[in-house]
Design a protein around this motif. Sequence first.
Motif, PDB file in Angstrom:
ATOM      1  N   GLU A  51     -31.011 -35.744  17.567  1.00  0.00           N
ATOM      2  CA  GLU A  51     -32.011 -36.256  18.513  1.00  0.00           C
ATOM      3  C   GLU A  51     -31.590 -35.981  19.950  1.00  0.00           C
ATOM      4  N   VAL A  52     -30.302 -36.162  20.233  1.00  0.00           N
ATOM      5  CA  VAL A  52     -29.793 -35.912  21.586  1.00  0.00           C
ATOM      6  C   VAL A  52     -29.908 -34.422  21.915  1.00  0.00           C
ATOM      7  N   ASP A  54     -31.970 -32.251  20.743  1.00  0.00           N
ATOM      8  CA  ASP A  54     -33.373 -31.853  20.878  1.00  0.00           C
ATOM      9  C   ASP A  54     -33.989 -32.247  22.215  1.00  0.00           C
ATOM     10  N   GLU A  55     -33.326 -33.128  22.970  1.00  0.00           N
ATOM     11  CA  GLU A  55     -33.865 -33.552  24.265  1.00  0.00           C
ATOM     12  C   GLU A  55     -33.789 -32.466  25.324  1.00  0.00           C
ATOM     13  N   ARG A 120     -25.431 -40.167  29.365  1.00  0.00           N
ATOM     14  CA  ARG A 120     -26.720 -39.477  29.527  1.00  0.00           C
ATOM     15  C   ARG A 120     -26.792 -38.802  30.897  1.00  0.00           C
ATOM     16  N   LEU A 125     -29.251 -35.588  30.869  1.00  0.00           N
ATOM     17  CA  LEU A 125     -30.424 -35.907  30.061  1.00  0.00           C
ATOM     18  C   LEU A 125     -31.438 -36.660  30.905  1.00  0.00           C
ATOM     19  N   THR A 126     -30.956 -37.226  31.996  1.00  0.00           N
ATOM     20  CA  THR A 126     -31.844 -37.881  32.939  1.00  0.00           C
ATOM     21  C   THR A 126     -32.203 -36.849  33.996  1.00  0.00           C
ATOM     22  N   ARG A 142     -38.110 -27.709  31.995  1.00  0.00           N
ATOM     23  CA  ARG A 142     -37.806 -28.010  30.593  1.00  0.00           C
ATOM     24  C   ARG A 142     -39.031 -27.812  29.706  1.00  0.00           C
TER      25      ARG A 142
END
Length: 173
Positions: A51-52, A54-55, A120, A125-126, A142
Motif C-alpha cells: 500500500e505504501v 503504491d502511493e 511519511r 509521501l506528503t 504524480r
Amino acid sequence: MIANPQKARAPRRKRADSTDAAVRDVQAAAMVIEPPADMKLTNRQREIFGEVIDEVPKSEWTLHAVRVAAVMAREIDTVETQQMLLIEEGHVITAANGNPVKNPRAGLVADLMRSILATRRSLSLTARAKAGNDNRTLGQRRAIQLGNEGLLDIDDDEGLLNRPSPTFLQPYR
C-alpha cells in the motif's frame, strides 16, 4: 557574493509530461518492488508495504526509500496491534496501589503515530514535503506518472502491443 562557476549543480528534474518521462514511467510500472531480502515481514506487513509503495510512482523509489517503507510497514502494523490492545484495556488503568493512572500503552501509540508521520514526510509521501508548499504541482506530476504507469494495463488480447521487457528495466536506485 560571486557565484562559483565550478560548483556542480544538481540535474533538474525532468518534466513529468515529456515523452522520455512517459517511457520511463511505463518501464517502471513493470517493476515489482519488494522489501529488502534481509528484512523479514509478516504477510500483514507485506500488505501494508504494498500500500505504501503504491502511493508513489515506481520511478521515484530508491533502494533506501524502499527500506524505509518496509520499516514504516512494521510500525503501522505495530501501532494497529497496540491500538487494539489499548481499546481493550482502556485509556485509564488501575495501578498496583489501586489508583487510576493513564495507560502507558497510550504514550506508546502516540509515539508510534508520530514516528509514522515523520517517516511519511521523509519518504515524501506528503506532497508538501516533496514540493515545498506547492501541493498542486506535485499532485499533477504524480497523476501524470501514475497515469503513465497505467498504460501497461491496457487490454491486449492479441499480444500486439509492445511492452517493456523486464530484462531491459533498470532496478530502482
